[in-house]
Design a protein around this motif. Structure first.
Motif, mmCIF file in Angstrom:
data_model
loop_
_atom_site.group_PDB
_atom_site.id
_atom_site.type_symbol
_atom_site.label_atom_id
_atom_site.label_comp_id
_atom_site.label_asym_id
_atom_site.label_seq_id
_atom_site.Cartn_x
_atom_site.Cartn_y
_atom_site.Cartn_z
ATOM 1 N N LYS A 218 15.255 12.088 -32.560
ATOM 2 C CA LYS A 218 14.847 13.216 -32.354
ATOM 3 C C LYS A 218 13.756 13.662 -31.211
ATOM 4 O O LYS A 218 13.621 14.739 -31.115
ATOM 5 N N GLU A 219 13.386 12.588 -30.710
ATOM 6 C CA GLU A 219 12.503 12.902 -29.557
ATOM 7 C C GLU A 219 12.686 11.438 -28.491
ATOM 8 O O GLU A 219 12.860 10.398 -29.118
ATOM 9 N N VAL A 220 12.643 11.691 -27.126
ATOM 10 C CA VAL A 220 12.681 10.633 -26.187
ATOM 11 C C VAL A 220 11.639 10.996 -25.372
ATOM 12 O O VAL A 220 11.163 12.142 -25.008
ATOM 13 N N ARG A 221 10.716 9.919 -24.961
ATOM 14 C CA ARG A 221 9.588 10.214 -23.891
ATOM 15 C C ARG A 221 9.921 9.044 -23.079
ATOM 16 O O ARG A 221 10.081 7.811 -23.425
ATOM 17 N N VAL A 222 9.387 9.321 -21.581
ATOM 18 C CA VAL A 222 9.516 8.357 -20.776
ATOM 19 C C VAL A 222 7.999 8.281 -20.095
ATOM 20 O O VAL A 222 7.560 9.596 -19.910
ATOM 21 N N VAL A 223 7.218 7.174 -20.259
ATOM 22 C CA VAL A 223 5.866 7.180 -19.611
ATOM 23 C C VAL A 223 5.689 6.056 -18.570
ATOM 24 O O VAL A 223 6.292 5.092 -18.682
ATOM 25 N N ASP B 177 -1.691 6.263 -21.457
ATOM 26 C CA ASP B 177 -0.558 7.171 -21.809
ATOM 27 C C ASP B 177 0.445 6.364 -22.867
ATOM 28 O O ASP B 177 1.044 7.292 -23.817
#
Lengths: 254, 254
Positions: free
Chosen positions: A42-47, A53
């Motif tokens: 449902k979601e991807v994040r790149v940090v 963070d």
């Protein structure tokens, strides 16, 4: 059908994706693998490699979704800070995991056991290890968070070895129809179809093939019978618009 | 040097990346293009075609970073909802943009102007258009948010045509050194080096080449003279460890 939807998020940790140095390929592998298990990404994040963070993203995503998979940042170098961040996010101590230490000491000659390599045995207290058949240093799980390597070969092996621990819902089935009709022509009737079948997810993706413009129409549902009805309606719609037989492409690419 | 750091985020809108159907390649293009302009990509998110999710992500990212680039969801079909979401995020009306409408009416024969195609002329009130030399339907800018297509060819053309509007800081320069030394061996001294030069970002990335294990060491800084000092130190370190000449790889892949 009115089964619970099981959800997941992926958190990619690493400056190398954000700088454009590395093209991520882990998301696609995880997305497809999860879908096969009935888990919806449902979601991807790149940090970046920045503690605040990473901790903030871990806490936001693990609370919102059933599963969270992190990739990257569990190697031996100073910029590998994922384990310290996972521990902080959960408020757990970061400890040398006895079993992980044994694995590493079995792998390297005593003179090659550096402090940096032993760092790869550190996990948040109580973590359960995930096997790494490629290069030994393990991933691990804390509650609903799975901590995996960033190197695709290793990440894939780790994911394959943890699959059995995931409890999914009904897998999403899909039906694709390639139509040599521009998106702007198919859009109207397709929108009507979506309104008539709100429980089936209908997507449209333009393509150019042999210099011909077309649209790939994808229907997705965990319910085979509903999917069949919509797939037939899409193929009829395409036949109406294109005045020629379309080429249905069976399932697979969900 | 003590110049302001200009930051950006990318928001990828689309079920097709989350389902694993499509492999994103826009992040890498944007990351590299932004870096050349002195803008640092600090976060990426991928969200599904769901209004609440898109609006929440737009508002979180546009407030936190200097620039936000969205990709996807500006086509003619029912699952293209980016413009409605951007309008909602800003509390602006969604209107048919007169100039965008002219562009579309110039492109299509009157009988081919469908309602769906005119949807591509809708923007939040006061948006300024971004040229689309590939397929005409424009992107647009609202304050610090740039709304781009998802199809890579179109996204790239839009980004290239808006570049002149971005104000960056000093570009990040980089220096890469490939060393045939495992990460676990280079980790200790590399960590010391990072401590000694906290203003230069040092990353390490394992590789396997011709069946030999190695590590690519990357130093990054907007300051050429500091970068040179650290690059020399890295090469000396590698020479010490490997006992053989390393192969420095000049800049480029930041």
């Amino acid at each position: 059908m009115p089964e619970k939807t099981v959800t997941a998020a992926v958190l990619i940790i690493g400056n190398e994706v954000l700088s454009g140095r590395t093209q991520d390929s882990n998301v696609q592998y995880l997305a497809q693998g999860l879908n096969d298990l009935g888990v919806r990404l449902k979601e991807v994040r790149v940090v970046p490699d920045v503690e605040d963070d990473i901790v903030a993203a871990v806490n936001a995503l693990r609370q919102r979704f059933d599963y969270l998979f992190t990739t990257g940042g569990i190697g031996p170098t100073h910029d590998d800070m994922t384990s310290a961040c996972i521990a902080k996010a959960f408020g757990l101590a970061l400890l040398r995991h006895p079993k992980a230490e044994v694995l590493l000491r079995d792998r390297y000659k005593p003179e090659d056991i550096t402090e940096a390599r032993l760092k790869m045995a550190e996990t948040p207290e109580g973590a359960s290890l995930i096997e790494n058949p490629v290069s030994v240093a393990p991933g691990y799980r804390v509650e609903n968070v799975f901590v995996l390597a960033g190197v695709p070969r290793i990440m894939q092996a780790m994911f394959d070895s943890l699959k059995g621990d995931l409890v999914g819902g009904a897998p999403v089935l899909s039906h694709s129809t390639d139509a040599y009709v521009p998106e702007g022509v198919v859009a109207g009737p397709l929108g009507e179809l979506q309104k008539a079948f709100p429980d089936v997810d209908i997507g449209s993706y333009p393509f150019v093939r042999s210099e011909r413009l077309g649209t790939c129409l994808v229907a997705r549902s965990p319910d085979q019978s509903r999917l069949d009805v919509v797939a037939d309606a899409i193929e009829a719609l395409v036949r109406d618009l294109a005045g020629e037989p379309n080429k249905p492409k069976e399932a697979k690419d969900s």
